[in-house]
Design a protein around this motif. Structure first.
Motif, PDB file in Angstrom:
ATOM      1  N   ASN A 246      26.825  41.560  43.122  1.00  0.00           N
ATOM      2  CA  ASN A 246      28.132  40.907  43.481  1.00  0.00           C
ATOM      3  C   ASN A 246      28.778  41.504  44.947  1.00  0.00           C
ATOM      4  OD1 ASN A 246      31.062  40.257  43.197  1.00  0.00           O
ATOM      5  ND2 ASN A 246      31.469  42.313  42.286  1.00  0.00           N
ATOM      6  N   GLN A 247      29.373  40.554  45.540  1.00  0.00           N
ATOM      7  CA  GLN A 247      29.982  40.873  46.929  1.00  0.00           C
ATOM      8  C   GLN A 247      31.377  40.682  46.780  1.00  0.00           C
ATOM      9  OE1 GLN A 247      27.901  39.475  50.202  1.00  0.00           O
ATOM     10  NE2 GLN A 247      25.777  39.687  49.601  1.00  0.00           N
ATOM     11  N   GLY A 248      31.987  40.478  45.685  1.00  0.00           N
ATOM     12  CA  GLY A 248      33.406  39.889  45.482  1.00  0.00           C
ATOM     13  C   GLY A 248      34.291  41.137  44.777  1.00  0.00           C
ATOM     14  N   ALA A 249      35.091  40.641  44.100  1.00  0.00           N
ATOM     15  CA  ALA A 249      35.839  41.741  43.316  1.00  0.00           C
ATOM     16  C   ALA A 249      34.998  42.302  42.147  1.00  0.00           C
ATOM     17  CB  ALA A 249      37.258  41.114  42.744  1.00  0.00           C
ATOM     18  N   GLY A 250      35.601  43.446  41.896  1.00  0.00           N
ATOM     19  CA  GLY A 250      34.982  44.062  40.761  1.00  0.00           C
ATOM     20  C   GLY A 250      33.858  44.940  40.740  1.00  0.00           C
ATOM     21  N   PRO A 251      33.245  45.531  40.002  1.00  0.00           N
ATOM     22  CA  PRO A 251      32.147  46.650  40.015  1.00  0.00           C
ATOM     23  C   PRO A 251      31.056  46.122  40.870  1.00  0.00           C
ATOM     24  CG  PRO A 251      32.917  46.470  37.797  1.00  0.00           C
ATOM     25  CD  PRO A 251      33.397  45.199  38.316  1.00  0.00           C
TER      26      PRO A 251
ATOM     27  N   ILE B 272      34.779  50.011  47.511  1.00  0.00           N
ATOM     28  CA  ILE B 272      33.580  49.120  46.942  1.00  0.00           C
ATOM     29  C   ILE B 272      33.916  48.540  45.908  1.00  0.00           C
ATOM     30  CG2 ILE B 272      31.330  49.434  46.143  1.00  0.00           C
ATOM     31  CD1 ILE B 272      30.697  51.911  47.611  1.00  0.00           C
ATOM     32  N   SER B 273      34.736  48.889  44.989  1.00  0.00           N
ATOM     33  CA  SER B 273      34.790  48.138  43.530  1.00  0.00           C
ATOM     34  C   SER B 273      36.072  47.743  43.269  1.00  0.00           C
ATOM     35  CB  SER B 273      34.353  48.868  42.473  1.00  0.00           C
ATOM     36  OG  SER B 273      35.075  50.109  42.382  1.00  0.00           O
ATOM     37  N   TRP B 274      36.979  47.487  44.345  1.00  0.00           N
ATOM     38  CA  TRP B 274      38.265  46.875  44.303  1.00  0.00           C
ATOM     39  C   TRP B 274      38.289  45.862  43.082  1.00  0.00           C
ATOM     40  CZ3 TRP B 274      38.001  41.937  45.873  1.00  0.00           C
ATOM     41  CH2 TRP B 274      37.087  41.746  46.810  1.00  0.00           C
ATOM     42  N   ASN B 275      39.678  45.592  42.440  1.00  0.00           N
ATOM     43  CA  ASN B 275      39.741  44.471  41.351  1.00  0.00           C
ATOM     44  C   ASN B 275      40.581  43.412  42.085  1.00  0.00           C
ATOM     45  OD1 ASN B 275      38.236  45.902  39.539  1.00  0.00           O
ATOM     46  ND2 ASN B 275      40.205  47.142  39.150  1.00  0.00           N
ATOM     47  N   ALA B 276      41.210  43.452  43.487  1.00  0.00           N
ATOM     48  CA  ALA B 276      41.702  42.358  43.953  1.00  0.00           C
ATOM     49  C   ALA B 276      41.725  42.633  45.552  1.00  0.00           C
ATOM     50  CB  ALA B 276      43.014  42.280  43.414  1.00  0.00           C
ATOM     51  N   PRO B 277      41.698  41.770  46.355  1.00  0.00           N
ATOM     52  CA  PRO B 277      41.728  42.237  47.696  1.00  0.00           C
ATOM     53  C   PRO B 277      42.927  42.697  48.212  1.00  0.00           C
ATOM     54  CG  PRO B 277      42.181  39.764  47.578  1.00  0.00           C
ATOM     55  CD  PRO B 277      41.625  40.417  46.173  1.00  0.00           C
ATOM     56  N   THR B 278      42.875  43.517  49.411  1.00  0.00           N
ATOM     57  CA  THR B 278      44.341  44.074  49.901  1.00  0.00           C
ATOM     58  C   THR B 278      45.398  43.314  50.228  1.00  0.00           C
ATOM     59  OG1 THR B 278      43.370  43.914  52.100  1.00  0.00           O
ATOM     60  CG2 THR B 278      42.564  45.950  50.731  1.00  0.00           C
TER      61      THR B 278
ATOM     62  N   PHE C 117      31.293  44.125  55.149  1.00  0.00           N
ATOM     63  CA  PHE C 117      31.953  45.721  54.535  1.00  0.00           C
ATOM     64  C   PHE C 117      32.796  45.146  53.411  1.00  0.00           C
ATOM     65  CE2 PHE C 117      34.370  49.165  54.353  1.00  0.00           C
ATOM     66  CZ  PHE C 117      33.655  50.112  54.606  1.00  0.00           C
ATOM     67  N   PRO C 118      32.674  46.092  52.216  1.00  0.00           N
ATOM     68  CA  PRO C 118      33.381  45.630  50.993  1.00  0.00           C
ATOM     69  C   PRO C 118      34.793  45.355  51.239  1.00  0.00           C
ATOM     70  CG  PRO C 118      31.992  47.479  50.762  1.00  0.00           C
ATOM     71  CD  PRO C 118      32.036  47.324  51.989  1.00  0.00           C
ATOM     72  N   ILE C 119      35.676  46.162  52.033  1.00  0.00           N
ATOM     73  CA  ILE C 119      37.147  45.762  52.217  1.00  0.00           C
ATOM     74  C   ILE C 119      37.178  44.864  53.506  1.00  0.00           C
ATOM     75  CG2 ILE C 119      39.246  46.732  52.894  1.00  0.00           C
ATOM     76  CD1 ILE C 119      38.808  49.244  51.569  1.00  0.00           C
ATOM     77  N   GLY C 120      37.315  43.519  53.218  1.00  0.00           N
ATOM     78  CA  GLY C 120      37.432  42.592  54.284  1.00  0.00           C
ATOM     79  C   GLY C 120      38.551  42.872  55.277  1.00  0.00           C
ATOM     80  N   GLU C 121      39.804  43.295  54.807  1.00  0.00           N
ATOM     81  CA  GLU C 121      40.755  43.269  55.725  1.00  0.00           C
ATOM     82  C   GLU C 121      41.158  44.823  55.782  1.00  0.00           C
ATOM     83  OE1 GLU C 121      40.836  40.384  52.173  1.00  0.00           O
ATOM     84  OE2 GLU C 121      40.870  42.630  52.175  1.00  0.00           O
ATOM     85  N   VAL C 122      42.013  44.816  57.113  1.00  0.00           N
ATOM     86  CA  VAL C 122      42.399  46.153  57.434  1.00  0.00           C
ATOM     87  C   VAL C 122      43.779  45.990  58.072  1.00  0.00           C
ATOM     88  CG1 VAL C 122      40.010  47.268  58.087  1.00  0.00           C
ATOM     89  CG2 VAL C 122      41.366  46.019  59.932  1.00  0.00           C
ATOM     90  N   ARG C 123      44.604  46.722  58.138  1.00  0.00           N
ATOM     91  CA  ARG C 123      45.792  46.616  58.390  1.00  0.00           C
ATOM     92  C   ARG C 123      46.298  47.235  60.077  1.00  0.00           C
ATOM     93  NH1 ARG C 123      49.407  47.754  52.876  1.00  0.00           N
ATOM     94  NH2 ARG C 123      48.276  46.384  51.776  1.00  0.00           N
TER      95      ARG C 123
ATOM     96  N   VAL D 114      32.787  51.447  40.161  1.00  0.00           N
ATOM     97  CA  VAL D 114      33.620  50.799  39.367  1.00  0.00           C
ATOM     98  C   VAL D 114      35.099  51.370  39.488  1.00  0.00           C
ATOM     99  CG1 VAL D 114      33.193  52.090  37.197  1.00  0.00           C
ATOM    100  CG2 VAL D 114      34.339  49.692  36.965  1.00  0.00           C
ATOM    101  N   CYS D 115      36.138  50.376  39.184  1.00  0.00           N
ATOM    102  CA  CYS D 115      37.577  50.615  39.430  1.00  0.00           C
ATOM    103  C   CYS D 115      38.020  50.357  38.417  1.00  0.00           C
ATOM    104  CB  CYS D 115      38.055  50.117  40.689  1.00  0.00           C
ATOM    105  SG  CYS D 115      38.145  50.911  42.189  1.00  0.00           S
ATOM    106  N   HIS D 116      38.973  51.255  37.882  1.00  0.00           N
ATOM    107  CA  HIS D 116      40.016  51.005  36.735  1.00  0.00           C
ATOM    108  C   HIS D 116      41.533  51.109  37.253  1.00  0.00           C
ATOM    109  CE1 HIS D 116      36.811  51.885  33.977  1.00  0.00           C
ATOM    110  NE2 HIS D 116      36.380  52.683  34.683  1.00  0.00           N
ATOM    111  N   TRP D 117      42.143  50.013  37.285  1.00  0.00           N
ATOM    112  CA  TRP D 117      43.819  49.702  37.772  1.00  0.00           C
ATOM    113  C   TRP D 117      44.509  49.710  36.341  1.00  0.00           C
ATOM    114  CZ3 TRP D 117      43.703  45.948  42.318  1.00  0.00           C
ATOM    115  CH2 TRP D 117      42.713  46.236  43.349  1.00  0.00           C
TER     116      TRP D 117
END
Length: 268
Positions: free
Chosen positions: A162-167, A199-205, A137-143, A233-236
């Motif tokens: 791509n399965q990592g950071a970015g678009p 999906i398109s986070w630029n850094a992990p949580t 799942f795109p977000i690997g961490e949950v709180r 795609v995300c813009h931060w």
């Protein structure tokens, strides 16, 4: 498409006799064990708006403002018509918790369906589902440590994608919105539409939190497949403000777009 699971057993919500929607495990979001992911809640909003307007018109725009967390313990959803003509209809939808606190507001637009036959159009193929491969799942961490939205969604990635950071592009298959009910195509699209920032986070949580405050979906065609894709795609920005942009697909081509405004928050 190996590694997918059977999603037929539990829907996002069940409906209590008094009209309250109770969240099941699949509706739980990543940030809190007690609150819903906004995608399934957006599906409830669409359900209310579609029932208010009727099937003759297609929902073409949804804008949701997320005012506070949406508790799993119960939500009340109400829609009212704000305009209804031969060509279009608009609604206002509210979501309240069991304390009658306003959790979300939304507006929708619906356009009359017509049969024009063949019309000129841009040909844009979908990502190839046939070649897609299973992935996390795109977000690997949950709180929290409880099952939630991520555990009840099937996810595939384009081969070599791509399965990592970015678009990135993700195919997703999700549960039904409500126990004992088949969701409309646009209700079924909402859980994925609200995943653009995830999906398109630029850094992990673990390095940066990212939560959307709204969702706007523009739809030009109702999806026809269970598997749906988001090319996101995300813009931060250093201001702590961000945005996600997504093109949404079914297996036949694009069906719409989704936008989210994002709040960034460093982990504490």
């Amino acid at each position: 498409m190996n590694g997918t699971q059977d999603l037929s057993q539990q829907a996002y919500f069940h409906l209590r006799d008094d009209g309250v929607f109770i969240g099941n495990d699949p509706a739980r979001g990543p940030w809190s064990a007690d609150h819903c992911h906004a995608g399934p809640v957006s599906g409830l909003i669409v359900r209310a708006a579609e029932a208010e307007v009727g099937p003759e018109k297609m929902l073409t725009r949804l804008t949701v403002d997320l005012l506070r967390p949406q508790p799993l313990t119960g939500l009340r959803v109400a829609a009212e018509t704000t305009r209804h003509t031969k060509t279009l209809a608009t609604t206002r939808v509210t979501v309240h918790d069991l304390n009658d606190s306003l959790c979300a507001t939304a507006t929708t637009m619906h356009l009359a369906r017509r049969d024009l036959g063949s019309v000129p159009n841009v040909e844009m193929p979908s990502p190839r589902l046939e070649d897609a491969v299973a992935g996390p799942f795109p977000i690997g961490e949950v709180r929290h440590g409880l099952p939630g939205f991520a555990n009840h969604s099937n996810v595939l990635y384009p081969k070599g994608g791509n399965q990592g950071a970015g678009p990135k592009t993700v195919w997703m298959q999700t549960p039904a919105l409500l126990d004992g009910e088949v969701p409309s195509p646009i209700q079924a699209l909402c859980p994925l539409a609200d995943c653009g920032n995830g999906i398109s986070w630029n850094a992990p949580t673990s390095e940066m939190g990212f939560m959307n405050t709204d969702l706007t979906v523009q739809i030009h065609r109702e999806p026809v497949s269970d598997w749906l894709a988001s090319e996101s795609v995300c813009h931060w920005q250093p201001s702590g403000i961000g945005m996600s942009q997504s093109v949404l697909y079914d297996t036949e081509g694009p069906v719409g777009t989704a936008l989210q405004t994002i709040i960034l928050f460093p982990p504490t």
